[in-house]
Write a protein that holds these residues in place. Structure first.
Motif, PDB file in Angstrom:
ATOM      1  N   ASN A   1       0.815  -1.297   0.031  1.00  0.00           N
ATOM      2  CA  ASN A   1       0.084  -0.022  -0.022  1.00  0.00           C
ATOM      3  C   ASN A   1       0.915   1.172  -0.172  1.00  0.00           C
ATOM      4  O   ASN A   1       0.287   2.374  -0.677  1.00  0.00           O
ATOM      5  N   PHE A   2       1.916   1.087   0.786  1.00  0.00           N
ATOM      6  CA  PHE A   2       2.932   2.401   0.820  1.00  0.00           C
ATOM      7  C   PHE A   2       3.342   2.794  -0.599  1.00  0.00           C
ATOM      8  O   PHE A   2       3.417   3.955  -0.856  1.00  0.00           O
ATOM      9  N   TRP A   3       3.837   1.844  -1.180  1.00  0.00           N
ATOM     10  CA  TRP A   3       4.457   2.102  -2.659  1.00  0.00           C
ATOM     11  C   TRP A   3       3.553   2.410  -3.503  1.00  0.00           C
ATOM     12  O   TRP A   3       3.909   3.059  -4.414  1.00  0.00           O
ATOM     13  N   ILE A   4       2.264   1.865  -3.530  1.00  0.00           N
ATOM     14  CA  ILE A   4       1.334   2.363  -4.374  1.00  0.00           C
ATOM     15  C   ILE A   4       0.640   3.550  -4.175  1.00  0.00           C
ATOM     16  O   ILE A   4       0.330   4.344  -5.177  1.00  0.00           O
ATOM     17  N   VAL A   5       0.628   4.313  -2.939  1.00  0.00           N
ATOM     18  CA  VAL A   5       0.119   5.338  -2.667  1.00  0.00           C
ATOM     19  C   VAL A   5       1.125   6.465  -3.053  1.00  0.00           C
ATOM     20  O   VAL A   5       1.029   7.497  -3.712  1.00  0.00           O
ATOM     21  N   LEU A   6       2.606   6.041  -2.796  1.00  0.00           N
ATOM     22  CA  LEU A   6       3.405   6.860  -3.150  1.00  0.00           C
ATOM     23  C   LEU A   6       3.533   7.308  -4.585  1.00  0.00           C
ATOM     24  O   LEU A   6       3.911   8.236  -5.092  1.00  0.00           O
ATOM     25  N   ALA A   7       3.516   5.761  -5.524  1.00  0.00           N
ATOM     26  CA  ALA A   7       3.595   5.995  -6.801  1.00  0.00           C
ATOM     27  C   ALA A   7       2.289   6.949  -7.549  1.00  0.00           C
ATOM     28  O   ALA A   7       2.591   7.620  -8.094  1.00  0.00           O
ATOM     29  N   ALA A   8       1.139   6.720  -6.814  1.00  0.00           N
ATOM     30  CA  ALA A   8       0.112   7.547  -7.238  1.00  0.00           C
ATOM     31  C   ALA A   8       0.140   9.022  -7.119  1.00  0.00           C
ATOM     32  O   ALA A   8      -0.183   9.688  -7.861  1.00  0.00           O
ATOM     33  N   ILE A   9       0.908   9.386  -5.975  1.00  0.00           N
ATOM     34  CA  ILE A   9       1.177  10.946  -5.684  1.00  0.00           C
ATOM     35  C   ILE A   9       2.137  11.402  -6.641  1.00  0.00           C
ATOM     36  O   ILE A   9       1.922  12.534  -7.245  1.00  0.00           O
ATOM     37  N   VAL A  10       3.227  10.711  -6.909  1.00  0.00           N
ATOM     38  CA  VAL A  10       4.295  11.071  -7.923  1.00  0.00           C
ATOM     39  C   VAL A  10       3.470  11.356  -9.559  1.00  0.00           C
ATOM     40  O   VAL A  10       3.721  12.532  -9.885  1.00  0.00           O
ATOM     41  N   VAL A  11       2.542  10.548  -9.684  1.00  0.00           N
ATOM     42  CA  VAL A  11       2.069  10.688 -11.173  1.00  0.00           C
ATOM     43  C   VAL A  11       1.207  11.847 -11.005  1.00  0.00           C
ATOM     44  O   VAL A  11       0.977  12.561 -12.013  1.00  0.00           O
ATOM     45  N   LEU A  12       0.521  11.809  -9.872  1.00  0.00           N
ATOM     46  CA  LEU A  12      -0.453  12.809  -9.768  1.00  0.00           C
ATOM     47  C   LEU A  12       0.401  14.319  -9.971  1.00  0.00           C
ATOM     48  O   LEU A  12      -0.126  15.239 -10.713  1.00  0.00           O
ATOM     49  N   PHE A  13       1.194  14.546  -9.203  1.00  0.00           N
ATOM     50  CA  PHE A  13       1.935  15.698  -9.205  1.00  0.00           C
ATOM     51  C   PHE A  13       2.698  15.925 -10.597  1.00  0.00           C
ATOM     52  O   PHE A  13       2.988  17.186 -10.953  1.00  0.00           O
ATOM     53  N   THR A  14       3.177  14.838 -11.185  1.00  0.00           N
ATOM     54  CA  THR A  14       3.603  14.897 -12.459  1.00  0.00           C
ATOM     55  C   THR A  14       2.667  15.524 -13.512  1.00  0.00           C
ATOM     56  O   THR A  14       2.973  16.412 -14.224  1.00  0.00           O
ATOM     57  N   VAL A  15       1.565  15.043 -13.479  1.00  0.00           N
ATOM     58  CA  VAL A  15       0.318  15.650 -14.344  1.00  0.00           C
ATOM     59  C   VAL A  15      -0.066  17.013 -14.058  1.00  0.00           C
ATOM     60  O   VAL A  15      -0.096  17.955 -14.930  1.00  0.00           O
ATOM     61  N   ILE A  16      -0.230  17.238 -12.795  1.00  0.00           N
ATOM     62  CA  ILE A  16      -0.839  18.573 -12.658  1.00  0.00           C
ATOM     63  C   ILE A  16       0.408  19.753 -12.298  1.00  0.00           C
ATOM     64  O   ILE A  16      -0.022  20.963 -12.645  1.00  0.00           O
ATOM     65  N   GLY A  17       1.539  19.322 -12.221  1.00  0.00           N
ATOM     66  CA  GLY A  17       2.652  20.111 -12.033  1.00  0.00           C
ATOM     67  C   GLY A  17       2.449  21.427 -11.176  1.00  0.00           C
ATOM     68  O   GLY A  17       2.774  22.707 -11.443  1.00  0.00           O
ATOM     69  N   PRO A  18       2.186  21.141  -9.799  1.00  0.00           N
ATOM     70  CA  PRO A  18       2.023  21.971  -8.906  1.00  0.00           C
ATOM     71  C   PRO A  18       3.419  22.922  -8.666  1.00  0.00           C
ATOM     72  O   PRO A  18       4.459  22.486  -9.107  1.00  0.00           O
ATOM     73  N   PHE A  19       3.249  23.956  -7.804  1.00  0.00           N
ATOM     74  CA  PHE A  19       4.481  24.891  -7.365  1.00  0.00           C
ATOM     75  C   PHE A  19       5.248  25.324  -8.741  1.00  0.00           C
ATOM     76  O   PHE A  19       6.516  25.489  -8.331  1.00  0.00           O
ATOM     77  N   GLY A  20       4.747  25.540  -9.861  1.00  0.00           N
ATOM     78  CA  GLY A  20       5.432  26.183 -10.869  1.00  0.00           C
ATOM     79  C   GLY A  20       6.193  25.230 -11.719  1.00  0.00           C
ATOM     80  O   GLY A  20       6.497  25.429 -12.664  1.00  0.00           O
ATOM     81  N   THR A  21       6.088  23.894 -11.355  1.00  0.00           N
ATOM     82  CA  THR A  21       6.805  22.768 -12.134  1.00  0.00           C
ATOM     83  C   THR A  21       6.211  22.515 -13.500  1.00  0.00           C
ATOM     84  O   THR A  21       7.025  22.142 -14.405  1.00  0.00           O
ATOM     85  N   GLY A  22       4.979  22.735 -13.457  1.00  0.00           N
ATOM     86  CA  GLY A  22       4.212  22.570 -14.817  1.00  0.00           C
ATOM     87  C   GLY A  22       4.663  23.558 -15.910  1.00  0.00           C
ATOM     88  O   GLY A  22       4.740  23.329 -16.962  1.00  0.00           O
ATOM     89  N   GLU A  23       5.173  24.882 -15.297  1.00  0.00           N
ATOM     90  CA  GLU A  23       5.550  25.625 -16.336  1.00  0.00           C
ATOM     91  C   GLU A  23       6.963  25.892 -16.890  1.00  0.00           C
ATOM     92  O   GLU A  23       7.508  26.107 -17.671  1.00  0.00           O
TER      93      GLU A  23
END
Length: 289
Positions: free
Chosen positions: A21-43
């Motif tokens: 569960n730990f690794w599944i949740v961590l992987a899901a969060i990494v993918v989510l942040f990659t897609v939405i690009g928060p804190f200016g990383t998307g730009e």
């Protein structure tokens, strides 16, 4: 550093590392942040650099938060009694460390030079992330542990060896025998190899020595709290620091004028005067081989 607490902390960290569960949740969060690009990383970053950035950043930050939370839960027990507030305090303590780590990770990605304003900004951003992520991971771990415990306990109940041990222990009268509807919560605190019918509990400072039919383990828990987690296990408290299960009891004996409870493994535990009357009445109804 107390060796027992250090072992408990390392055991918690090992459970996180081994948790699916730990690794599944961590992987899901990494993918989510990659897609939405928060804190200016998307730009400012492409998809692959952004993925690499959040993979490193979230992996390091998450483990820092978990490490501090685990040790805070163990070492703040004298100041904060309840586990959840200790975990929350650990999340707050993790924020400054995560802020510092994030600042240097961003700098390594050719970001701005490290500075106090940058550090304070990263620490402020780490505040909600540390708390929310820690709660998510903790909840997923607890859920996984409950499922694993229920599965192992079902297998244990079906084991011919365990069935034979229960029969050998004798049958208690109906009023003294409660049907086991679910595993005692105390078992979830033990290593998997020690999870079996509880035979006795003994207080040792802030720890409780838990002895089962598979082994013994020192657990960081108050004796009174441990007693509340034995579920339907039939037994009795014989001393302010000792509790025994009916399945482990053999006889009451007197040593140098003191009443003792002798167990089937040869252990003898003191029966205090305040519990003596209750213990004698209790064991009189137990069938002893």
């Amino acid at each position: 550093m107390n060796g027992g607490k250090l072992q408990s902390a390392l055991r918690e960290l090992q459970e996180f590392a081994a948790s699916r569960n730990f690794w599944i949740v961590l992987a899901a969060i990494v993918v989510l942040f990659t897609v939405i690009g928060p804190f200016g990383t998307g730009e400012h970053m492409g998809v692959l650099p952004r993925f690499g950035f959040w993979l490193v950043n979230l992996f390091v930050s998450t483990w820092i938060a978990i490490l501090i939370v685990v040790f805070a839960e163990l070492y703040l027990d004298r100041l904060i009694a309840a586990p959840f507030p200790r975990m929350f305090a650990g999340s707050l303590l993790a924020c400054p460390v995560i802020g510092l780590t994030t600042m240097f990770i961003v700098y390594s990605w050719r970001g701005p030079e490290p500075s106090w304003p940058t550090y304070l900004e990263n620490t402020a951003q780490a505040f909600p992330i540390s708390i929310v992520f820690t709660l998510i991971f903790w909840a997923s771990m607890r859920h996984e542990r409950q499922i694993r415990l229920a599965t192992e306990s079902s297998a244990l109940d079906a084991s011919p060896t365990v069935t034979a041990k229960v029969k050998a222990a004798g049958s208690a009268p109906a009023q003294d025998q409660a049907p086991a509807t679910e595993p005692p919560p105390m078992l979830a605190r033990l290593k998997p190899e020690n999870r079996a019918p509880i035979l006795r509990l003994s207080a040792e400072d802030h720890y409780t020595l838990t002895v089962t039919s598979r082994g013994r383990e020192l657990i960081l828990i108050r004796f009174s709290d441990a007693l509340s987690e034995i579920g339907d296990t039939v037994g009795t408290q014989i001393h302010r620091s000792h509790w025994i299960a009916r399945a482990a009891f053999e006889a009451l004996v007197t040593r140098d004028g003191k009443l003792m409870a002798r167990l089937k493994d040869g252990t003898e535990l003191p029966v205090s005067r305040s519990f003596a009357g209750e213990v004698k009445a209790k064991v009189a109804n137990w069938s002893v081989d």
